[in-house]
Design an enzyme around this catalytic site. Structure first.
Site, PDB file in Angstrom:
ATOM      1  N   ASP A 142      71.101  33.326 -60.185  1.00 45.72           N
ATOM      2  CA  ASP A 142      71.815  32.125 -59.735  1.00 45.72           C
ATOM      3  C   ASP A 142      71.078  31.506 -58.547  1.00 45.72           C
ATOM      4  OD1 ASP A 142      73.644  30.162 -59.125  1.00 45.72           O
ATOM      5  OD2 ASP A 142      75.390  31.487 -59.231  1.00 45.72           O
ATOM      6  N   ASP A 143      70.536  30.322 -58.741  1.00 43.26           N
ATOM      7  CA  ASP A 143      69.839  29.583 -57.674  1.00 43.26           C
ATOM      8  C   ASP A 143      68.506  30.232 -57.281  1.00 43.26           C
ATOM      9  OD1 ASP A 143      72.183  28.139 -57.752  1.00 43.26           O
ATOM     10  OD2 ASP A 143      72.643  28.318 -55.620  1.00 43.26           O
ATOM     11  N   CYS A 160      75.372  25.034 -61.534  1.00 43.49           N
ATOM     12  CA  CYS A 160      75.789  26.292 -62.170  1.00 43.49           C
ATOM     13  C   CYS A 160      76.479  26.174 -63.524  1.00 43.49           C
ATOM     14  CB  CYS A 160      76.707  27.047 -61.212  1.00 43.49           C
ATOM     15  SG  CYS A 160      75.890  27.563 -59.700  1.00 43.49           S
ATOM     16  N   ARG A 172      74.955  26.907 -67.495  1.00 46.28           N
ATOM     17  CA  ARG A 172      75.467  28.018 -68.318  1.00 46.28           C
ATOM     18  C   ARG A 172      76.031  27.514 -69.643  1.00 46.28           C
ATOM     19  NH1 ARG A 172      75.929  32.106 -64.124  1.00 46.28           N
ATOM     20  NH2 ARG A 172      74.845  30.942 -62.503  1.00 46.28           N
ATOM     21  N   LYS A 190      78.664  36.470 -63.400  1.00 47.28           N
ATOM     22  CA  LYS A 190      79.395  35.219 -63.134  1.00 47.28           C
ATOM     23  C   LYS A 190      79.550  34.397 -64.414  1.00 47.28           C
ATOM     24  CE  LYS A 190      78.172  30.907 -60.816  1.00 47.28           C
ATOM     25  NZ  LYS A 190      77.491  30.314 -59.662  1.00 47.28           N
ATOM     26  N   HIS A 241      81.889  31.234 -65.036  1.00 44.02           N
ATOM     27  CA  HIS A 241      81.827  29.839 -64.584  1.00 44.02           C
ATOM     28  C   HIS A 241      81.959  28.781 -65.686  1.00 44.02           C
ATOM     29  CE1 HIS A 241      80.438  27.592 -60.721  1.00 44.02           C
ATOM     30  NE2 HIS A 241      81.695  27.343 -61.099  1.00 44.02           N
ATOM     31  N   SER A 257      81.661  30.715 -58.655  1.00 44.08           N
ATOM     32  CA  SER A 257      80.663  31.012 -57.619  1.00 44.08           C
ATOM     33  C   SER A 257      81.255  31.807 -56.452  1.00 44.08           C
ATOM     34  CB  SER A 257      80.051  29.711 -57.079  1.00 44.08           C
ATOM     35  OG  SER A 257      79.368  29.037 -58.096  1.00 44.08           O
ATOM     36  N   HIS A 260      72.707  33.408 -55.033  1.00 45.29           N
ATOM     37  CA  HIS A 260      73.522  32.282 -54.568  1.00 45.29           C
ATOM     38  C   HIS A 260      74.143  32.659 -53.218  1.00 45.29           C
ATOM     39  CE1 HIS A 260      76.897  29.411 -54.581  1.00 45.29           C
ATOM     40  NE2 HIS A 260      76.392  28.812 -55.637  1.00 45.29           N
ATOM     41  N   ASP A 291      69.635  29.753 -63.343  1.00 41.15           N
ATOM     42  CA  ASP A 291      70.476  28.639 -63.810  1.00 41.15           C
ATOM     43  C   ASP A 291      70.024  27.285 -63.278  1.00 41.15           C
ATOM     44  OD1 ASP A 291      71.318  29.085 -61.165  1.00 41.15           O
ATOM     45  OD2 ASP A 291      73.425  28.635 -61.610  1.00 41.15           O
ATOM     46  N   ASN A 292      69.357  27.293 -62.122  1.00 35.33           N
ATOM     47  CA  ASN A 292      68.871  26.030 -61.533  1.00 35.33           C
ATOM     48  C   ASN A 292      67.926  26.373 -60.397  1.00 35.33           C
ATOM     49  OD1 ASN A 292      72.153  26.148 -60.585  1.00 35.33           O
ATOM     50  ND2 ASN A 292      70.627  26.237 -58.955  1.00 35.33           N
ATOM     51  N   LYS A 294      67.776  22.449 -55.939  1.00 30.84           N
ATOM     52  CA  LYS A 294      69.061  22.399 -56.665  1.00 30.84           C
ATOM     53  C   LYS A 294      69.809  21.085 -56.434  1.00 30.84           C
ATOM     54  CE  LYS A 294      73.551  24.789 -56.545  1.00 30.84           C
ATOM     55  NZ  LYS A 294      74.270  26.005 -56.105  1.00 30.84           N
TER      56      LYS A 294
HETATM   57 MG    MG Z   1      73.309  28.060 -59.625  1.00 33.06          MG
END
Ligand code: MG
Length: 486
Positions: free
Chosen positions: A43-44, A83, A87, A136, A138, A161, A231, A283-284, A304
């Site tokens: 994540d991130d 996020c 996904r 996660k 989401h 998150s 994240h 994810d990003n 992001k």
């Molecule tokens: Mg993310």
């Protein structure tokens, strides 16, 4: 069918066999063996955060080795730089705005992914795969929208998150998010704890993943591990705190790398390495505004929440010994929803009846010289604005407002810096010559701009564009939570 059409079909068949014969052979082999699928989703995590992508001393030796053993994409994209949207694309094979999941769903929202959509877990259920998600989700926090309602047999993790929490320490330097309930940790459909010790999340997701592989070593499985980290707020277990000597972000990355190693070692222990396709991505792009608690976009511009390369281009490595050649580097553009039809192919599952946007990457992974299956990639963000697109070497950004970190004082130690908003005009970049998107060629290449605009107009008809007040004719709705619970 007349004779002419029969002839054309025969000719096309011969051409396809000639072009993709090796891939088709691999598909048959794969289909016969029902390979396991493992997707590990950070994540991130930024483009510059892994040793195999970055130019810093590596804290990710297991991921670097995984890239050596398989394929590494240099031009792989998240479907949206945030996020939930990212996904949704991974799990449905669709642009996130096609399935009406954009942005990051908060605990205050009353909708989630529509149950009419088919997720990767439901796809492989056609072949009776065991399925699990540890991490996660989401895509809707209501119990009727949690993973077990979308084809996953087992779930343990956070519904959204880790900063969507009322605790002041989860958002240092900001007003506490008192409007949110205590962060739940969910097993199945039940909250088993609130405000869990986040320093234990990477370890506990990993333990669940290892147990799942062990328990299902004798049958095909799909394991999805969408990590909560890196994240913000960053948390790391005592095993890794201070271990790298390069700060908390690096310690967190080292723990994720350890987790990947645990999963790969468990596969090896049960002799599943050559029966398992393993994918690692993010994810990003990194949340750069957090400074030393945000990741690195490497040489890419912005991060992001933007459609500059730093927001949407992410690391992606994939390993399947005996099927994907080692040390493969793929420089053709590909995008997150491509895994859906690729996994359908290698598992021998039928694609859903409704349209998807992903394209099969198997030829790209296995046949040298294969070109990207996409004529163009489209980058949507914020209320389904079509903000940019890429076709071949060219990237065109459309006029829109950007949440920028350029020229600002970045945050520190978990406290965010203050990003700025700036309006941009039409910007054209040659990514082959100008990876960092510094030289705007829009004025000097009007023919390229016009050609890309034409492709963008066709996509606007299909999926809409808030910037032009266009509603797409092929957009499918998200699904509201039951009315009594809103
Ligand atoms: Mg993310």
């Amino acid at each position: 069918m007349n004779q002419f059409h029969r002839f054309i079909n025969l000719l096309l068949g011969v051409c396809l066999i000639g072009h993709g014969g090796a891939a088709a052979g691999a598909q048959d082999q794969a289909t016969n063996s029902s390979p396991n699928i493992v997707i590990i989703y950070a994540d991130d995590l930024g483009y510059g955060d892994l040793g195999c992508y970055g130019d810093m001393p590596s804290v990710t030796p297991r991921l670097d080795r995984m890239a050596e053993q398989g394929a590494r994409f240099t031009d792989f994209y998240s479907a949206q730089p945030v996020c939930s949207a990212s996904r949704a694309a991974l799990l449905t094979g669709c642009y996130s705005n096609r399935v009406s999941i954009v942005g990051a769903l908060s605990p205050a929202q009353h909708y989630g992914l529509n149950h009419q959509e088919v997720t990767l877990a439901q796809l492989v259920k056609q072949k009776n795969y065991a399925t699990a998600i540890y991490g996660k989700w989401h895509l809707g926090h209501h119990p009727d929208f949690l993973p077990k309602t979308f084809g996953f047999d087992d779930y343990y993790g956070l519904p959204y998150s880790n900063d969507m929490s009322p605790l002041p320490e989860d958002n240092p330097g900001s007003e506490p998010k008192k409007q949110f309930p205590p962060l739940p940790l969910i097993a199945g459909t039940t909250a088993i704890a609130t405000s869990p010790d986040q320093s234990q999340l990477t370890t506990s997701y990993t333990e669940h993943a290892v147990k799942f592989i062990t328990d299902h070593r004798d049958r095909p499985f799909f394991l999805y591990v969408p990590h909560t980290m890196p994240h913000v707020p960053l948390r790391v277990s005592s095993k890794f705190a201070g271990k790298t000597g390069r700060g908390l972000y690096s310690d967190v990355m080292a723990e994720i790398d350890w987790s990947v190693g645990q999963i790969l070692d468990t596969l090896e222990q049960h002799k599943l390495t050559e029966r398992t396709l393993v994918i690692f991505s993010s994810d990003n792009g990194p949340w750069k505004v957090f400074g030393n608690h945000g990741g690195s976009p490497g040489p890419l511009r912005e991060s992001k929440g933007t459609v500059y390369e730093g927001g949407v281009r992410v690391p992606c490595i994939v390993r399947w010994p005996g099927h994907i050649p080692a040390k493969t580097v793929i420089r053709e553009p590909a995008i997150m929803m491509d895994w859906f039809p690729t996994i359908a192919r290698v598992t021998g599952c039928q694609l859903p009846a409704q349209p998807i946007d992903g394209r099969d990457l198997w030829p790209l992974l296995t046949v040298p010289g294969t070109k990207s299956p996409h004529d163009a990639l489209f980058f949507y963000y914020r209320d389904c604005e079509l903000q940019a697109m890429r076709s071949g070497r060219w990237k065109l950004l459309f006029p829109h407002e950007v949440g920028s970190t350029e020229g600002i004082v970045l945050g520190r130690d978990g406290v965010s810096g203050r990003g700025i908003r700036r309006q941009i005009g039409l910007e054209l970049y040659d990514l082959q010559e100008d990876l960092s998107e510094q030289r705007n060629l829009a004025e000097s290449h009007p023919d390229v701009v016009a050609a890309l605009q034409k492709q963008a107009d066709a996509m606007r008809e299909e999926l809409g564009d808030r910037l032009q007040q266009k509603i797409g004719k092929a957009v499918r709705p998200h699904e509201d939570f039951p009315a009594s619970t809103q």
